[in-house]
Design an enzyme around this catalytic site. Sequence first.
Site, PDB file in Angstrom:
ATOM      1  CB  CYS A   1      26.988  82.264  43.973  1.00  0.00           C
ATOM      2  SG  CYS A   1      27.032  82.055  42.195  1.00  0.00           S
TER       3      CYS A   1
HETATM    4  P1  NAD Z   1      32.152  78.606  35.376  1.00  0.00           P
HETATM    5  O1  NAD Z   1      33.460  78.398  36.053  1.00  0.00           O
HETATM    6  O2  NAD Z   1      31.159  77.501  35.329  1.00  0.00           O
HETATM    7  O3  NAD Z   1      32.385  79.090  33.879  1.00  0.00           O
HETATM    8  C1  NAD Z   1      33.351  80.016  33.494  1.00  0.00           C
HETATM    9  C2  NAD Z   1      33.805  79.614  32.089  1.00  0.00           C
HETATM   10  O4  NAD Z   1      34.647  80.633  31.570  1.00  0.00           O
HETATM   11  C3  NAD Z   1      34.614  78.325  32.062  1.00  0.00           C
HETATM   12  O5  NAD Z   1      34.014  77.430  31.135  1.00  0.00           O
HETATM   13  C4  NAD Z   1      36.005  78.776  31.580  1.00  0.00           C
HETATM   14  O6  NAD Z   1      36.673  77.797  30.796  1.00  0.00           O
HETATM   15  C5  NAD Z   1      35.648  80.005  30.778  1.00  0.00           C
HETATM   16  N1  NAD Z   1      36.732  80.956  30.559  1.00  0.00           N
HETATM   17  C6  NAD Z   1      37.643  81.412  31.437  1.00  0.00           C
HETATM   18  N2  NAD Z   1      38.474  82.288  30.839  1.00  0.00           N
HETATM   19  C7  NAD Z   1      38.063  82.401  29.565  1.00  0.00           C
HETATM   20  C8  NAD Z   1      38.516  83.144  28.432  1.00  0.00           C
HETATM   21  N3  NAD Z   1      39.557  83.955  28.516  1.00  0.00           N
HETATM   22  N4  NAD Z   1      37.864  83.007  27.261  1.00  0.00           N
HETATM   23  C9  NAD Z   1      36.805  82.183  27.154  1.00  0.00           C
HETATM   24  N5  NAD Z   1      36.318  81.436  28.181  1.00  0.00           N
HETATM   25  C10 NAD Z   1      36.954  81.552  29.365  1.00  0.00           C
HETATM   26  O7  NAD Z   1      31.513  79.877  36.093  1.00  0.00           O
HETATM   27  P2  NAD Z   1      29.951  80.185  36.298  1.00  0.00           P
HETATM   28  O8  NAD Z   1      29.441  79.409  37.460  1.00  0.00           O
HETATM   29  O9  NAD Z   1      29.251  80.136  35.006  1.00  0.00           O
HETATM   30  O10 NAD Z   1      30.047  81.706  36.792  1.00  0.00           O
HETATM   31  C11 NAD Z   1      30.413  82.742  35.900  1.00  0.00           C
HETATM   32  C12 NAD Z   1      30.179  84.065  36.587  1.00  0.00           C
HETATM   33  O11 NAD Z   1      28.779  84.233  36.869  1.00  0.00           O
HETATM   34  C13 NAD Z   1      30.890  84.211  37.946  1.00  0.00           C
HETATM   35  O12 NAD Z   1      31.248  85.540  38.124  1.00  0.00           O
HETATM   36  C14 NAD Z   1      29.808  83.835  38.941  1.00  0.00           C
HETATM   37  O13 NAD Z   1      30.010  84.416  40.207  1.00  0.00           O
HETATM   38  C15 NAD Z   1      28.573  84.416  38.269  1.00  0.00           C
HETATM   39  N6  NAD Z   1      27.307  83.766  38.628  1.00  0.00           N
HETATM   40  C16 NAD Z   1      27.244  82.407  38.735  1.00  0.00           C
HETATM   41  C17 NAD Z   1      26.028  81.808  39.045  1.00  0.00           C
HETATM   42  C18 NAD Z   1      25.935  80.306  39.201  1.00  0.00           C
HETATM   43  O14 NAD Z   1      24.931  79.843  39.756  1.00  0.00           O
HETATM   44  N7  NAD Z   1      26.907  79.522  38.753  1.00  0.00           N
HETATM   45  C19 NAD Z   1      24.872  82.586  39.229  1.00  0.00           C
HETATM   46  C20 NAD Z   1      24.978  83.965  39.076  1.00  0.00           C
HETATM   47  C21 NAD Z   1      26.199  84.550  38.770  1.00  0.00           C
END
Ligand code: NAD
Length: 420
Positions: A264
Site C-alpha cells: 500500500c
Molecule cells: P491482492 O493482490 O491480494 O488481491 C487481489 C485479488 O483480485 C487477487 O486474488 C486476484 O486474483 C483477484 N482478481 C484480479 N482480477 C480479478 C477479476 N477480474 N475477477 C476476480 N478476481 C480478480 O490485493 P489486496 O492486497 O487485497 O488489495 C486489493 C485492493 O485493496 C488494492 O487496491 C489495495 O491497494 C487495497 N488495499 C489493500 C490493503 C492491504 O493491506 N493489502 C489495505 C487497504 C486497501
Amino acid sequence: MNVCVTGSGYVGLITGAGLATLGHQVICVDISKEKVGQINAGEPPIFEHGLADLMKTVVPKSLTATTDLTDAVKRSRIIFITVGTPSSRHGEIKLDQIEKISHSIGEALHDKKDYCLIVVKSTVIPGTTEKVVETVERVSGKEFGKDFGVAMNPEFLREGSALTDFFSPDRIIIGSPDKKSRETLKELYSSFSCPVLESSFREAEMIKYASNAMLATKISFINEIGNICKNLGIDTNKVAEGIGLDKRIGPHFLRAGIGFGGSCFPKDVSALAHQAATAGITPRVLRAVLDVNREQPNRLLAILDSHTPKGKKIAILGLAFKKDTDDVRESPSLSIIKELQMENSSLILYDPMGMKEVMKLFPHLTFASSAQEAVNKADIVLILTEWDEFKTVNFGDKLVIDGKNLLYERPPTNYEGVCW
Ligand code: NAD
C-alpha cells in the site's frame, strides 16, 4: 444480505469472512482457481491471525467461493470490488483490473432483474469510481441511481491485524452522490458503532490516499530525524518518545528504521504524487517521503559495510514487510537482499511466514528452518522484520544490525541500530 466480493486477496477475503461472520451470505469471486479451491476447503490462501479459525466457522455455511462472476453477481444485492491496483514502473496506478472487473460486472448486470449496489473498495485515484459507473452503464445498458447504485468505500485494514480492524474500524467512509447507494451500504454496516462519514466519490477516494500519505510521511519524518540523531550521537528512540507525548502528534508511527514497504504505502504515495504531477501540482512532500524511504535501506547497508562483512556469512532475519503477515510485496528486506547478492555476499534467510514467496523469487538462496539456525550458521545478523520471536534468539556475541528497532530495549552484546 447477499454479498459478492470480487477479488479474494487480503482485502477481499477479510471483507468476505468478516461479513459472513456478521450473518451475511457471502460469495467470494476470484480468477485464481487455486484460491477459490482453498477458500472452499476452508483454508485461507493468505496468513492473517484468526482467519483460519474464523473460516472454519463460516465456510461453507455463509462463505463460499467461485470463479463464476456472473452467477455470483446475479445472486447478490451488494457487489464489492476488491481487485488489485498496483503501480507501473513510473509510479502511476494501473487500473486494468478495475476496468476488467467493471466490464464483467456490467455484463452480469445486463440480465439482472433486481437492484444491486456496487462498492469500490480497492484503493483508486480520484476520478476512477466515476469511470466504473460509466463502464457499468455502457455495458449493462442500465442506469446508475435507478437500476443500480455505486459507492466508494475505502479500506483501512492493516495486514497483521486485519480482522481486528475489520470488526473495530476507526471510521467508515461512504462516498456516493446517490442517497439510495449510501443508505444501502449504511444498512450493511449497521452493526458497527464507529463514525460514518458520507462524501462524494472523489472525496472518499482522496481520503484513502491522504491517510496513507500522512502515515508514510510520519515514517519518513522519524527516519530522517533518526538519521540526524544517529549522526549527532542522540538517542532517536528517546526523541521519538518525547515527540509522541505531544497529543497533537501522538506516539504511533514514530519508530525509526529501514522504511516502509508493503502493497500500500509505496504504491499509494507514488500514485498520488503521479496524479498530482499530471494535474500540474509539484508534490514536494510526497516526493521527499519516497526519497527518504528509498534511501533508508542503504543506511543499513552502509553500517554493514563499515563492519567489513567480506567473506562473512550474513543471516537475514525477516522477509515480510512487517510482522504477522506473509506479504513480502515491496518489502525493504528484498531490496537489501538484492544489493547483497550483487556483492556476492553469502546469505542465509529466515522468516516465520514469508519464506514461501521469497523462495519463488530467489530459489538459489539458502533458507533456514528457524531464526536460531540462521543465526548459528552466520557471522553477522540483520534484523529486517519486527517479528516478536526474534527477541528470544540467542545471538551470542555476533554482530546484530537492527533495521526495525526490535532489540533496542534489550540489546544483544554486539549491537547497532540503523538510526540509533
Ligand atoms: P491482492 O493482490 O491480494 O488481491 C487481489 C485479488 O483480485 C487477487 O486474488 C486476484 O486474483 C483477484 N482478481 C484480479 N482480477 C480479478 C477479476 N477480474 N475477477 C476476480 N478476481 C480478480 O490485493 P489486496 O492486497 O487485497 O488489495 C486489493 C485492493 O485493496 C488494492 O487496491 C489495495 O491497494 C487495497 N488495499 C489493500 C490493503 C492491504 O493491506 N493489502 C489495505 C487497504 C486497501
